[in-house]
Design an enzyme around this catalytic site. Sequence first.
Site, PDB file in Angstrom:
ATOM      1  N   GLU A 100      24.598  -8.254 -21.321  1.00  0.00           N
ATOM      2  CA  GLU A 100      24.054  -9.599 -21.517  1.00  0.00           C
ATOM      3  C   GLU A 100      23.636 -10.202 -20.193  1.00  0.00           C
ATOM      4  OE1 GLU A 100      23.220 -12.744 -24.130  1.00  0.00           O
ATOM      5  OE2 GLU A 100      24.298 -10.927 -24.634  1.00  0.00           O
ATOM      6  N   ASP A 154       0.850  -1.196   0.000  1.00  0.00           N
ATOM      7  CA  ASP A 154       0.000   0.000   0.000  1.00  0.00           C
ATOM      8  C   ASP A 154       0.886   1.246   0.000  1.00  0.00           C
ATOM      9  OD1 ASP A 154      -3.024   0.701   1.881  1.00  0.00           O
ATOM     10  OD2 ASP A 154      -1.837   2.045   0.624  1.00  0.00           O
TER      11      ASP A 154
END
Length: 387
Positions: free
Chosen positions: A172, A41
Amino acid sequence: MMQQKARITSQQLREAQLQVDRFAMELEHCRDLSNTIVHVDMDAFYAAVEMRDNPELKDKPIAVGSMSMLSTSNYHARRFGVRAAMPGFIAKRLCPHLIIVPLNFDKYRVVSKQVGICLAPTSICSWVSCRIRSQLQMPRQDWPEERRRYFIKTGNSAENDEPGKEVNNLSEYELSASPLLFEDSPPDLQPPGNPSQVNCKEQNKLQIPQKSVVFGTSAEEVVKEIRFRIEQKTTLTASAGIAPNTMLAKVCSDKNKPNGQYQILPSRQAVMEFIKDLPIRKISGIGKVTEKMLKALGIITCAELYQQRALLSLLFSETSWHYFLHISLGLGSTHLARDGERKSMSVERTFNEINKAEDQYSLCQELCSEIAQDLQKEGLKVFLVLL
DNA sequence: GCGGATCAC
DNA sequence: TATGGTGATCCGC
């Protein structure tokens, strides 16, 4: 209802007690503590976004909305009693220096998506509403430490990294193993080539990582990681609750607000201990009216709700007293899908449909590209990696 | 099936 | 000056 109550005989009450307790035993038998539900929240969400984007508002009491109606306020303003759903002109009386900022829904939507992306790599299932309440189901397997390591941002570089700017910096390695799967990851969050370089040397830039953190694999740690990711990405804080079901997780998310979290451990005893003195008004679904009705019966806390279970079964509809009984036993939904359909595009939908699908891979691929397109429309770029 | 009441946000 | 808009669920009719 009070008249109805007066007509109830002790015989009726005894019979009701037997019936209710039989049902309660069944529920107890089915208690499921095997899931971990997290409720995330955002703290004073709209107000926090406005403060972030306008430093002049910091340290001042602000609210978001208009003179007629406020959506939320920051914690400073709350000290004056300024609350969500309060008319602005009344808030002004409570707090004359209050600054009222108009709503910027487009902005909140973008931040909301960013928060949603922060959840994805740590979980297998998440759901984000446009208002940024979100729940997710875990667990993740143990990941290698490199995948849980983050460099802490320094300086003010945290806000508003431009989407697509850092594409070239993706290595990569990052594509396959980084916890950050988004294209607009800030460059300083890249995983270390060498994990030992914790206290990094300067690279003649301000935004050089100086410290790194590694999060563990427990629920508590995963949630800390999620909140960390949200803060790094948006400069906003979130609170979270961890519990065996959605009802408890939601209550928990409020307990250490703002910028905190709370966990109910998955044991019956822990649940009952937490529930005992909890005011029923804290539970989602119990509003002003229900609170008042139950108060008239002497019920304020969940323990009292349990004590009065027989009476409640005689005064309320079956759906209602079943609901009350669930609450007083600390029971709630242990999964996130309420029904088959939800309108918004969500990872949750993906999850549900994958579970049912015969060809899991192709459906996953299809839905992932749908999500990617959805996010791109919002100006966000993402990589979705199918593992 | 519809409208009112309740609730969340 | 001024107290929202929307959608979900339950309930009684």
